[in-house]
Design a protein around this motif. Structure first.
Motif, short mmCIF file in Angstrom:
data_model
loop_
_atom_site.label_atom_id
_atom_site.label_comp_id
_atom_site.label_asym_id
_atom_site.label_seq_id
_atom_site.Cartn_x
_atom_site.Cartn_y
_atom_site.Cartn_z
N SER A 33 45.11 28.59 24.40
CA SER A 33 45.78 28.72 25.70
C SER A 33 45.04 29.76 26.53
O SER A 33 44.58 30.78 26.01
N LYS A 34 44.98 29.51 27.84
CA LYS A 34 44.26 30.39 28.76
C LYS A 34 45.22 30.87 29.84
O LYS A 34 45.85 30.07 30.53
N GLN B 26 45.33 37.32 33.66
CA GLN B 26 46.05 38.57 33.57
C GLN B 26 46.75 38.88 34.89
O GLN B 26 46.14 38.87 35.95
N LYS B 27 48.05 39.16 34.80
CA LYS B 27 48.85 39.39 36.01
C LYS B 27 48.50 40.71 36.70
O LYS B 27 48.55 40.81 37.91
N CYS B 28 48.15 41.71 35.91
CA CYS B 28 47.94 43.04 36.49
C CYS B 28 46.48 43.32 36.81
O CYS B 28 46.11 44.45 37.11
N SER B 29 45.65 42.32 36.76
CA SER B 29 44.23 42.53 36.98
C SER B 29 43.83 42.01 38.35
O SER B 29 44.19 40.91 38.75
N SER B 30 43.08 42.85 39.11
CA SER B 30 42.58 42.42 40.41
C SER B 30 41.35 41.54 40.26
O SER B 30 40.95 40.86 41.20
N LEU C 295 39.98 34.86 15.52
CA LEU C 295 39.15 34.43 16.63
C LEU C 295 38.89 35.59 17.59
O LEU C 295 39.76 36.45 17.80
N LYS C 296 37.68 35.59 18.17
CA LYS C 296 37.39 36.53 19.25
C LYS C 296 36.53 35.79 20.28
O LYS C 296 35.92 34.77 19.98
N VAL C 297 36.51 36.31 21.50
CA VAL C 297 35.82 35.66 22.59
C VAL C 297 34.88 36.65 23.26
O VAL C 297 35.17 37.86 23.36
N THR D 103 42.97 35.90 29.68
CA THR D 103 43.27 36.19 28.29
C THR D 103 43.50 34.87 27.57
O THR D 103 43.85 33.86 28.18
N PHE D 104 43.29 34.90 26.26
CA PHE D 104 43.40 33.68 25.45
C PHE D 104 44.29 33.94 24.24
O PHE D 104 44.38 35.06 23.73
N SER D 105 44.96 32.88 23.82
CA SER D 105 45.76 32.94 22.60
C SER D 105 45.57 31.65 21.82
O SER D 105 45.11 30.63 22.37
#
Length: 405
Positions: A365-366, A369-373, A315-317, A378-380
């Motif tokens: 799952s959605k 991102q913790k380190c993104s302002s 899968l890709k988004v 991100t998805f899995s």
């Protein structure tokens, strides 16, 4: 990866539909008999006597019986006359389910026998994971299953089968059939303005759009049209501006996305068009979107996902902000899912039906991102496999649709 084995038990069905309308000289409708409600049904069901379920008021018992999976109806009908009357009439059964607010998703799979080419619909109850059949579409000519396009209005419990092609003469059709879950029957609707096969389709605000495809002269079309299901009327909309048959299509942000897709080897870059019904205009698809659209698409969380047929079927988004595609964390499809496959989604789950009607259920799952302002997600995906009963082992999917019942 979890696996579920399903029962092969099914209930008999009856063919329904209007056999009086001919849509094409190359297409014939099968002779079938309509289903009529018994005038005494309401009276019989209201008879006093033995309760539906001993110890329970009838309204509570009735609510319980409406939750019975379809494959158990045959056995349950022999319990008593009142159960027989209730479970023996599918129109009443599904009508009452809708009145009481049932919203269980069912996966309708348009499939064909890989040796005979005979088409049929098989239905997977996504609550009980059991398969059953619905009446056959009212046609008896041998057709090319991949030439049809199917669209659905899930909450209304209706799906549409449009166009297609008679396989022995390469003749596109203007056919339009509607299936209603509550009535469990097919009806013939007004034909499309243009006969077409291998075209784009999608539902936007309850309206069914079709665009492009191959014409009766086997040339690619640039025309598009829309069906108002309530009025049963087709009307033209703006043409795409380029003649194009469709590889895949999706509805995203209220727009119809159409791509002709990659051909292997990559001799030419694929084309893509985007239609906005609010302005009745088409525009060229963004370069990154069309060039990375290398598989079958589905929309989840308001984002476009593709099951790539090139990168080990992972899968890709699509990220519209950067016009790029990102890989989804998680394993590729289970190895039992073989091409060709059909893709659909419901409640953040992706359903992929492969050959022999193996079904892979992907939980998306959605996470932010913790380190993104930025507002970056991100998805899995995690997969589990639903194995089909043996009676479906020779079937290949062409399309899949979600309906609620």
């Amino acid at each position: 990866m979890q696996r579920v084995r399903l029962s092969s038990q099914q209930t008999p069905v009856h063919k329904l539909g209007d056999s009086q309308i001919t849509l094409s000289p190359k297409f014939r409708l099968a002779v079938s008999q309509p289903s009529l409600l018994s005038p005494s049904l309401d009276y019989e069901l209201s008879l006093h006597g033995e309760p539906l379920i001993p110890g329970l008021p009838d309204d509570v018992a009735f609510n319980c019986l409406l939750r019975l999976p379809i494959e158990s109806h045959s056995a349950c009908r022999v319990v008593c006359k009142r159960w027989h009357l209730l479970l023996g009439n599918k129109e009443r059964f599904f009508t009452r389910r809708k009145e009481l607010g049932f919203k269980d998703p069912w996966l309708y799979v348009f499939a064909f026998h890989k040796c005979t080419g005979k088409i049929q619909w098989q239905v997977l109850d996504l609550t009980h994971f059991s398969w059953h059949s619905i009446p056959a579409m009212p046609c008896k000519d041998k057709v090319c299953p991949h030439g049809f396009r199917c669209a659905s209005i899930p909450r209304d419990g209706t799906l549409f089968v449009c166009g297609g092609m008679v396989s022995d003469v390469d003749c596109p059709l203007d056919l339009v059939l509607k299936y209603e879950m509550q009535k469990n029957r097919w009806t013939v609707m007004n034909q499309m303005i243009a006969a077409r096969s291998f075209f784009a389709s999608g539902v936007i605000d309850g309206m069914v759009y079709v665009a492009g495809g191959n014409s009766t002269e086997l040339f690619e079309l640039d025309s598009a049209e829309v069906l108002d299901p309530m009025k049963g009327i087709w009307r033209r909309v703006s043409s795409m501006g380029t003649n194009m048959a469709s590889y895949d299509a999706a509805v995203l942000d209220g727009k119809l996305l159409v791509t002709e897709g990659w051909l292997w080897p990559f001799y030419v870059s694929p084309r893509g068009q985007v239609y906005d019904p609010r302005t009745d205009t088409w525009e060229n698809m963004a370069v990154g979107l069309r060039e990375g659209w290398t598989g079958s698409s589905v929309v989840v969380y308001g984002r476009l996902f593709v099951v790539s047929e090139l990168e080990r079927m992972k899968l890709k988004v699509y990220d519209a902000d950067y016009d790029t595609w990102e890989a989804i964390e998680g394993p590729p499809l289970p190895e039992q899912i073989c091409k060709p496959f059909a893709v659909n989604a419901c409640d953040y789950k992706i359903y992929i039906v492969g050959r022999n009607l193996h079904v892979a259920v992907g939980h998306i799952s959605k996470l932010k991102q913790k380190c993104s302002s930025e507002n970056k997600w991100t998805f899995s995906v995690k997969w589990y496999l639903v194995d089909p009963p043996d009676r479906l082992s020779d079937l290949t999917p062409s399309s899949s649709q979600i309906l609620f019942a």
